[in-house]
Design a protein around this motif. Structure first.
Motif, PDB file in Angstrom:
ATOM      1  N   LYS A  22       0.804  -1.232   0.000  1.00  0.00           N
ATOM      2  CA  LYS A  22       0.000   0.000   0.000  1.00  0.00           C
ATOM      3  C   LYS A  22       0.836   1.281   0.000  1.00  0.00           C
ATOM      4  N   VAL A  23       1.868   1.265  -0.809  1.00  0.00           N
ATOM      5  CA  VAL A  23       2.685   2.460  -0.988  1.00  0.00           C
ATOM      6  C   VAL A  23       2.387   3.066  -2.354  1.00  0.00           C
ATOM      7  N   THR A  24       2.238   4.390  -2.402  1.00  0.00           N
ATOM      8  CA  THR A  24       2.098   5.109  -3.663  1.00  0.00           C
ATOM      9  C   THR A  24       3.362   5.921  -3.921  1.00  0.00           C
ATOM     10  N   ILE A  25       3.919   5.791  -5.106  1.00  0.00           N
ATOM     11  CA  ILE A  25       5.069   6.592  -5.507  1.00  0.00           C
ATOM     12  C   ILE A  25       4.585   7.529  -6.606  1.00  0.00           C
ATOM     13  N   THR A  26       4.785   8.831  -6.447  1.00  0.00           N
ATOM     14  CA  THR A  26       4.292   9.750  -7.475  1.00  0.00           C
ATOM     15  C   THR A  26       5.208   9.733  -8.709  1.00  0.00           C
ATOM     16  N   ALA A  27       4.676  10.257  -9.795  1.00  0.00           N
ATOM     17  CA  ALA A  27       5.350  10.172 -11.099  1.00  0.00           C
ATOM     18  C   ALA A  27       6.772  10.717 -11.061  1.00  0.00           C
ATOM     19  N   MET A  28       7.665  10.011 -11.711  1.00  0.00           N
ATOM     20  CA  MET A  28       9.062  10.422 -11.899  1.00  0.00           C
ATOM     21  C   MET A  28       9.844  10.600 -10.598  1.00  0.00           C
ATOM     22  N   SER A  29       9.352   9.990  -9.508  1.00  0.00           N
ATOM     23  CA  SER A  29      10.124   9.960  -8.272  1.00  0.00           C
ATOM     24  C   SER A  29      11.106   8.792  -8.315  1.00  0.00           C
ATOM     25  N   LEU A  30      12.192   8.917  -7.539  1.00  0.00           N
ATOM     26  CA  LEU A  30      13.186   7.850  -7.450  1.00  0.00           C
ATOM     27  C   LEU A  30      13.227   7.322  -6.022  1.00  0.00           C
ATOM     28  N   VAL A  31      12.974   6.036  -5.880  1.00  0.00           N
ATOM     29  CA  VAL A  31      12.999   5.416  -4.550  1.00  0.00           C
ATOM     30  C   VAL A  31      14.417   4.941  -4.271  1.00  0.00           C
ATOM     31  N   THR A  32      15.061   5.569  -3.277  1.00  0.00           N
ATOM     32  CA  THR A  32      16.476   5.309  -3.013  1.00  0.00           C
ATOM     33  C   THR A  32      16.701   4.555  -1.711  1.00  0.00           C
ATOM     34  N   HIS A  33      15.639   4.310  -0.979  1.00  0.00           N
ATOM     35  CA  HIS A  33      15.776   3.526   0.259  1.00  0.00           C
ATOM     36  C   HIS A  33      14.494   2.723   0.452  1.00  0.00           C
ATOM     37  N   SER A  34      14.568   1.689   1.281  1.00  0.00           N
ATOM     38  CA  SER A  34      13.391   0.858   1.533  1.00  0.00           C
ATOM     39  C   SER A  34      12.297   1.681   2.211  1.00  0.00           C
ATOM     40  N   ILE A  35      11.064   1.287   1.966  1.00  0.00           N
ATOM     41  CA  ILE A  35       9.916   1.997   2.543  1.00  0.00           C
ATOM     42  C   ILE A  35       9.151   1.021   3.426  1.00  0.00           C
ATOM     43  N   LYS A  36       8.987   1.395   4.699  1.00  0.00           N
ATOM     44  CA  LYS A  36       8.386   0.477   5.666  1.00  0.00           C
ATOM     45  C   LYS A  36       6.996   0.883   6.125  1.00  0.00           C
ATOM     46  N   SER A  37       6.543   2.093   5.716  1.00  0.00           N
ATOM     47  CA  SER A  37       5.189   2.516   6.095  1.00  0.00           C
ATOM     48  C   SER A  37       4.361   2.812   4.854  1.00  0.00           C
ATOM     49  N   PRO A  38       3.111   2.341   4.831  1.00  0.00           N
ATOM     50  CA  PRO A  38       2.223   2.680   3.720  1.00  0.00           C
ATOM     51  C   PRO A  38       2.084   4.192   3.613  1.00  0.00           C
ATOM     52  N   GLY A  39       1.798   4.680   2.441  1.00  0.00           N
ATOM     53  CA  GLY A  39       1.639   6.118   2.265  1.00  0.00           C
ATOM     54  C   GLY A  39       2.121   6.537   0.896  1.00  0.00           C
ATOM     55  N   GLU A  40       2.206   7.853   0.699  1.00  0.00           N
ATOM     56  CA  GLU A  40       2.568   8.406  -0.606  1.00  0.00           C
ATOM     57  C   GLU A  40       3.941   9.061  -0.495  1.00  0.00           C
ATOM     58  N   TYR A  41       4.786   8.795  -1.472  1.00  0.00           N
ATOM     59  CA  TYR A  41       6.170   9.286  -1.422  1.00  0.00           C
ATOM     60  C   TYR A  41       6.530   9.958  -2.747  1.00  0.00           C
ATOM     61  N   SER A  42       7.404  10.967  -2.660  1.00  0.00           N
ATOM     62  CA  SER A  42       7.732  11.777  -3.828  1.00  0.00           C
ATOM     63  C   SER A  42       9.174  12.239  -3.796  1.00  0.00           C
ATOM     64  N   SER A  43       9.703  12.517  -4.976  1.00  0.00           N
ATOM     65  CA  SER A  43      10.924  13.323  -5.081  1.00  0.00           C
ATOM     66  C   SER A  43      10.779  14.231  -6.279  1.00  0.00           C
ATOM     67  N   GLY A  44      11.759  15.133  -6.469  1.00  0.00           N
ATOM     68  CA  GLY A  44      11.722  16.063  -7.600  1.00  0.00           C
ATOM     69  C   GLY A  44      11.364  17.462  -7.168  1.00  0.00           C
ATOM     70  N   THR A  45      11.259  18.343  -8.136  1.00  0.00           N
ATOM     71  CA  THR A  45      10.888  19.736  -7.845  1.00  0.00           C
ATOM     72  C   THR A  45       9.719  20.120  -8.744  1.00  0.00           C
ATOM     73  N   PRO A  46       8.977  21.165  -8.332  1.00  0.00           N
ATOM     74  CA  PRO A  46       7.787  21.523  -9.123  1.00  0.00           C
ATOM     75  C   PRO A  46       8.157  22.176 -10.456  1.00  0.00           C
ATOM     76  N   LEU A  47       7.258  22.126 -11.404  1.00  0.00           N
ATOM     77  CA  LEU A  47       7.473  22.759 -12.710  1.00  0.00           C
ATOM     78  C   LEU A  47       7.430  24.276 -12.556  1.00  0.00           C
ATOM     79  N   MET A  48       8.385  24.962 -13.176  1.00  0.00           N
ATOM     80  CA  MET A  48       8.460  26.426 -13.093  1.00  0.00           C
ATOM     81  C   MET A  48       8.778  27.000 -14.466  1.00  0.00           C
ATOM     82  N   ASP A  49       8.446  28.256 -14.626  1.00  0.00           N
ATOM     83  CA  ASP A  49       8.941  28.997 -15.770  1.00  0.00           C
ATOM     84  C   ASP A  49      10.467  28.869 -15.779  1.00  0.00           C
ATOM     85  N   ASN A  50      11.047  28.633 -16.946  1.00  0.00           N
ATOM     86  CA  ASN A  50      12.476  28.313 -17.006  1.00  0.00           C
ATOM     87  C   ASN A  50      13.360  29.387 -16.378  1.00  0.00           C
TER      88      ASN A  50
END
Lengths: 327, 327, 327
Positions: free
Chosen positions: A279-307
């Motif tokens: 029951k883990v959710t990983i959001t789009a284009m995130s990178l999982v770099t360590h084990s996940i032991k609790s259910p929930g939603e996880y993310s990495s990255g930065t928000p889209l911005m004007d260049n």
């Protein structure tokens, strides 16, 4: 099919006139009087009151807004899926082996199975009863395709691949290729033999051009009801729990273990040898770099911005440690 | 094979009883008394003392923990790769051309080569001695497959692709497709002809569904012993140095040049026209946006976080320049 | 071809001696006296003065630096593309159907079309006049391939796929596979039938191993002159406007709508149900998480850093909200 009949087959109650005839399905904003539509995403509630559909599947609390018959459902999207299947025209695949197929004499094709044109099936492989092997598929040695499974077209099973019952595999998928095993020795690479196989549980779906490598030792495993979209990469000895769904272009590195009922977003990556619990959710284009032991939603990255603004934040990211120390 | 014999063939010394019989290979935690196992990653040291393996390949300093015979190695993973190859059962590909293959009359198939079922080979292409072209492969015009190379199944070489000796290419790989060359003119796109080819050195490996485009002018080049995992994209006129390994789903844009002994992580990207020097490691899903002139390890991206915490950091990332100025 | 003739065919004026003979094309730094070259990127201006090319296509303001004839152009790259096409040797595909092709009796092959070896064409599909269906292609039911379109080799059109005129599709591409539609019900997944198709406009190009799913209801659409590189994933019901170009490994999730003249960088992602207006550029490996209503350039991610420095910034990213509050 009239609305009443449809409702009965779905086991749903009807509000409004249940005598309209339904000939197809369509979204709320494009449906005509002979279409069935549905409301699942609250975002489209506004479209319900103006739809021209002949009937809709919707939750009870939205029913009064509808200008047509409502089939009341607690899970409108699932009931719509069932209804749409009634209107789907799937190409017939008649049992038998096409004259252009090349089948090793030690291979077995089960009763009622369809082997299409220009298919190759290798030594000791077994095609289960009622299974479909579509045009251009290549099945190597020691593979098993389960009862009622369908390889749509141009699927490759390389070697030692077992496919469960009712599994659906889309074109271009490659299962059972060598895992990426290399040992560095004397300045160059030595190939590590990949001696395992692939095991796919029942009711899985595997998208177009997805790749699932066979294990180095032991197997790469998908449990039952795992759903993979297109262009996913599953490395050797990965284990994916039942009912997990992965969106397009995601990837899992070697020997990672993903739990049940996980949702992996598009383009997300999971590093090797990690464990992700149920029951883990990983959001789009995130990178999982360590084990996940609790259910929930996880993310990495930065928000889209004007260049231009992004460039400023990006420069500051490089200075973050210094800024934090100074702050 | 008894342990003593195995040790002799690998050129390794044995500690402990060297008379056990070995029939296969397995990881430490699943090995039985007739299995050979190995210890390479220090993380698994704990498993060494409890393994049921009949023998293990391990470094000298770990030998005393093992409850079985130890083949002492300075590079246990490489020696294990050699040992595993002795136990590998690879499907036999008998020399000759399958009756269902379609071969242009101007193509040449070398002595001892195997051309499998449902293969197409186009004009002026040459299959080297002892090479294997597995089922469903398509080889276009003016291609060369080197001596002892293997195209496992359903590989496509489009045009002007040269493959070195002993190269191994997995199913679904496409080499020599048009590079993505477009000129913008009068509001639309004009295709730029792709006149070059692809040259792959000896002993390379190319993963399932990987794509390597041919050059616009001049060739796209992989030097010897380059190892590509699955679903990698190599654009036109890229040059990759010997002994570089790239993990799944990584991509290199046009005319970039990557050095020797580089390691490119899964999902990483390299922009076009850059140069990366020898012995550079790029971590998974990083984007290389400038040339790299010093060996070392490089990264981009942010760490994985709980989504709620990540949202807070993400909002602050947008404000970073302002925060820094204020700080 | 002599330089004068070339200039006339391109409609360009010549500065310098227009009598040299041109036999091929090459980049400035590798061209010989019988080559035509070009200067488009100002970065290569230095190479112009030292080139050995017999003639170059260049802008007027650079002409005086050239040691050879100059074909003066306002758009040197586009004019070079036209010139290179004159020197391209494309394999001839003679009209007719190869004996090894398997074609359903209800399918139609137009006048002058080429159907190559080991091709399958399914029920009611139509191959337009002068179209090419290369070796190993699989075309399912109810597909249409437009006049003069080319499926290079091993392309799959699954079902209900319409391809416009002069479209070029590279090997391994899969169009019209099921979209990834799932409803969650009683602890598992229910497949949502994918009843729509795919419509590709005229003059589109689709790269190797790219996947374009068919719509759930209604079609997935590419307007005219859309250009897709390799390994791109286009989900069901996506709509892409004319003249948009997408670089390798980018991906668009379901029902997203992308405008005209957009440029999507390599590995970039677009989430589902978003709208991107005309003339938007997304830089490589950025993720579009919200609709974009103003033309311009947009980015996400962090810059590439030495791994040791990156680790420090990465740790601080996690603390950003706290740092900002404190600051």
């Amino acid at each position: 099919m009239i609305v009443r009949e449809l409702a009965e087959r779905l086991g749903l109650g009807v509000l409004g006139d249940d005598r309209a005839t339904i000939r197809g399905v369509a979204p709320l904003d494009r449906a005509v009087a002979t279409d069935l539509s549905f409301l699942a995403n609250p975002k489209y509630r506004g479209q319900l009151s103006t739809t021209s559909a002949g009937a809709v599947i919707a939750p009870a609390d939205a029913a009064e807004r509808a200008p047509c018959a409502v089939l009341v459902s607690r899970n409108p999207y699932a009931d719509f899926a069932r209804a749409a299947a009634m209107f789907e025209h799937r190409p017939q695949r008649s049992p038998g082996i096409h004259a252009s197929a090349v089948i090793d004499e030690s291979a077995t094709v089960g009763a009622g199975a369809h082997v299409g044109p220009l298919v190759f099936i290798g030594a000791r492989s077994i095609i289960g009863p009622g299974a479909t092997v579509g045009p251009g598929c290549v099945i190597g040695e020691d593979c098993v395709v389960g009862e009622g499974a369908e390889l749509v077209a141009r699927v490759t099973l390389v070697v030692r691949v077992q496919i469960g019952k009712r599994v659906l595999i889309h074109p271009g998928a490659v299962l059972g290729a060598d895992g990426f095993g290399l040992a560095f020795d004397q300045g160059g690479w030595l190939k590590v033999p990949q001696l395992g196989g692939v095991r796919i549980g029942d009711d899985c779906e595997i998208g177009a051009n997805t790749t699932i490598d066979r294990g180095a030792m032991g197997d790469t495993v998908l449990e039952n009801d795992v759903r993979l979209d297109n262009q996913i990469q599953i490395a050797h000895n990965v284990h994916i729990g039942a009912h997990t769904a992965m969106a397009g272009c995601s990837a899992v590195a070697g020997s990672a273990r993903i739990g049940r009922w996980c949702l992996i977003g598009g383009g997300a990556g999971v590093l090797g040898h990690l464990e992700i619990c149920d029951k883990v959710t990983i959001t789009a284009m995130s990178l999982v770099t360590h084990s996940i032991k609790s259910p929930g939603e996880y993310s990495s990255g930065t928000p889209l911005m004007d260049n231009r603004a992004w460039r400023k934040s990006a420069v500051r990211f490089k200075q973050l440690d210094e800024l934090a120390r100074r702050g």
